[in-house]
Scaffold this active site. Structure first.
Site: not given
Lengths: 414, 185
Positions: B125, B149-151
């Protein structure tokens, strides 16, 4: 203005709002320039180009360099061995410093010969001296960064100059070092200042140019421009001449970089700094040698330091020391002789500065130092009062065209 | 217009225009070529230096890593996740229907030896390092790695299963030098 608005397109649209093109036109194109400038007038633009070369290579070097006493020397060696074209980058920057001083010294001697410091160009001259001082500080701090033996001991000796001042001396030196010897805090601040000062130089150069364009260039006759017939537009005449000079200059510069990159350096600086051992024979870079000679010529520590600083500072006073109404040495028979003697004197100072401070060299350096100051403080004021001159040409054009002054023009036409 | 410019114009008419054009073009051409060569040489100093390139291979001894354990090594300044997978983990990775995957790849295509999974430990990502290497780390919903960080959730083959990451964890070039030693890079 009406001519500008007639022009079509994006150029005039921008120019009306932000007159960059008008500015370029006034200063680099139509800019009326005396038609008799010789090749000594190339050195201003060469100095400008060199400053740009130094800033570009310096920024790229700073991306690879580490300002830390444990890492600095190795980071420079890494630049030489591992970084792509790192050797080229460093040799250009290293020799660029020498080329910069050669160019600027010739530029200064030209000003001195043709009286370019006189009315109305006093501030132009003084800004030039400020640039020289900034260059000296920048060059000195740059030489410290590789953290070799000469870097370390050069830094030690030069910063110790300030210890000569009574009472405050030691405090100044401790302050400069950020400690009790030349060490990591000294190196890091020198690196920061070495990076910063060139941008200060760019600023002063801009002022130098503003002051120059106020009255335009001086010229070999030293006579003011009196009519349009005395001038030619800067472009294409001087752009081409500057460009040609640049080509010759870059050939010499490249020859130094590619064939003798360490010719002007000192081999001891390839030995890592050792605070426990001073090299047997310590000398500054060549461009500081005349001043170094003056420092060593004086048996008293404080006086030596003061005279060394005065050797540069006296240049600030030049417009008021030489008040002779004729600018160019071409028309001043006595000044011309003293000038050349002064030139040789500076060479001698440079030479004895590189010699050990003993025996005959001390005597020579003293005599040369005395003449250095006498030239400015005694000879110039006396000549300004008493030097008689013959008839001057009525204008630049008549000087260039008439047979009467052929002899005068010959010397610089070569 | 200035008188001087007019004079200059008159001069021009006497000059061999063709020769002048030739000189102009050759001068400008050489200046551009020289300038470009210099610029390229100087800009090239910012590319990876020889000492940086020298770090581009790493040999790793796998013998101390027991089944179920993980090892993180550095390669080109990035973490490489090496997992000694249990049979259970291998099965869960290879029994997934490819059709359901966001970035379609069989487990087979992602390993040299099914016992050993070697992936670059950088979330595809925005470059964070996913959790799951240390004991007690969250391994995400699929037993692989979880990027905090963003799953993003990765499975036991390092494939993206849930979350914003677009691609599976990258497989670095590597080979088995012997049964227990791999050479990455």
């Amino acid at each position: 203005m009406s001519k500008d608005t007639e022009k079509k397109g994006i150029t005039s649209w921008i120019d009306e709002r932000l007159p960059v093109f008008t500015f370029i036109n006034h200063n680099l194109r139509d800019y009326p320039t005396p038609k008799n400038l010789n090749y000594f007038w190339n050195f201003g633009s060469l100095a400008g180009v060199t400053l740009v070369i130094m800033i570009i290579t310096g920024i790229l070097l700073a991306m690879q360099y580490t300002a830390d006493t444990d890492l600095a020397f190795d980071s420079v060696e890494r630049i030489m061995r591992d970084v792509n074209n790192g050797w080229l980058l460093r040799y250009i920057h290293m020799n660029g410093a020498s080329m910069f001083f050669i160019i600027v010294y010739i530029h200064i001697f030209r000003g001195l010969y043709y009286g370019s410091y006189k009315y109305p160009r006093e501030i132009l001259w003084m800004l030039g001296v400020v640039i020289l001082l900034l260059m000296m500080a920048t060059a000195f701090m740059g030489y410290v960064l590789p953290w070799g033996q000469m870097s370390f001991w050069g830094a030690t000796v030069i910063t110790n100059l300030f210890s000569a001042f009574p009472v405050v001396g030691d405090y100044i030196v401790t302050f400069l070092w950020g400690g009790f010897s030349v060490d990591n805090p000294t190196l890091t601040r020198f690196f920061v200042l070495h990076y910063l000062l060139p941008f200060a130089i760019v600023g002063v150069v801009a002022l130098h140019l503003v002051a120059l364009h106020q009255f335009g260039s001086n010229n070999p006759t030293g006579i003011d421009v009196k009519s349009d017939g005395d001038t030619i537009p800067f472009h294409p005449y001087y752009t081409v001449k500057d460009y040609f000079g640049l080509g010759v200059y870059l050939i010499i510069f490249a020859a130094l970089v590619f064939f003798a990159p360490n010719f002007l350096g000192h081999p001891d600086n390839y030995i890592p700094a050792n605070p426990l051992q001073t090299p047997a024979h310590i000398v500054p870079e060549w461009y500081f040698l005349p001043f170094y000679a003056i420092l060593r010529a004086v048996p008293d520590k404080l006086m030596g330091v003061l005279l060394m600083f005065a050797a540069v500072a006296v240049l600030f006073l030049l417009p008021w020391l030489d008040k002779h109404r004729v600018r160019s040495a071409q028309f001043r028979p006595y000044y011309k002789q003293f000038y050349w003697l002064f030139f040789v004197d500076c060479m001698i100072l440079g030479w004895v500065g590189a010699m050990p401070a003993e025996g005959i060299y001390v005597t020579i350096s003293r005599a040369a130092s005395i003449y250095y100051f006498a030239f400015f403080l005694v000879i110039m004021p006396i000549l300004s009062r008493y030097e008689k001159i013959g008839e001057l040409p009525s204008s630049i054009s008549s000087a260039v065209l008439s047979d009467k002054f052929d002899k005068g023009t010959e010397s610089y036409a070569k | 217009m200035k008188k001087t410019t007019i004079q200059a114009k008159k001069e021009t008419s006497k000059i061999d225009e063709e020769k002048r054009d030739f000189l102009f073009v050759t001068t400008a051409g050489l200046a551009i070529a020289g300038g470009a060569a210099t610029a390229i040489s100087l800009i090239n100093t910012m590319n990876p230096a020889k000492d940086v390139l020298a770090l581009s291979t790493t040999e790793v001894d796998l013998s101390p890593v027991e089944e179920g354990q993980s090892l993180t090594v550095m390669w080109r300044g990035k973490p490489i996740f090496i997992r000694h997978r249990s049979q259970e983990e291998i099965d869960s990775a290879s029994n997934v229907s490819i059709e359901n995957l966001k970035h379609k790849a069989t487990d087979d295509s992602r390993v040299e030896n099914p016992k050993w999974l070697v992936v670059v430990g950088v979330c595809t990502h925005l470059g964070c390092v996913p959790l799951g290497q240390k004991i007690g780390d969250s391994k995400g919903e699929f037993g692989g790695w979880f990027c905090p960080c963003h799953g993003s959730h990765y499975d036991t083959s390092g494939r993206i299963r849930k979350g914003p990451a677009p691609l599976n964890l990258e497989i670095p070039p590597y080979k088995f030098v012997s049964d227990d030693i791999i050479k990455i890079g």
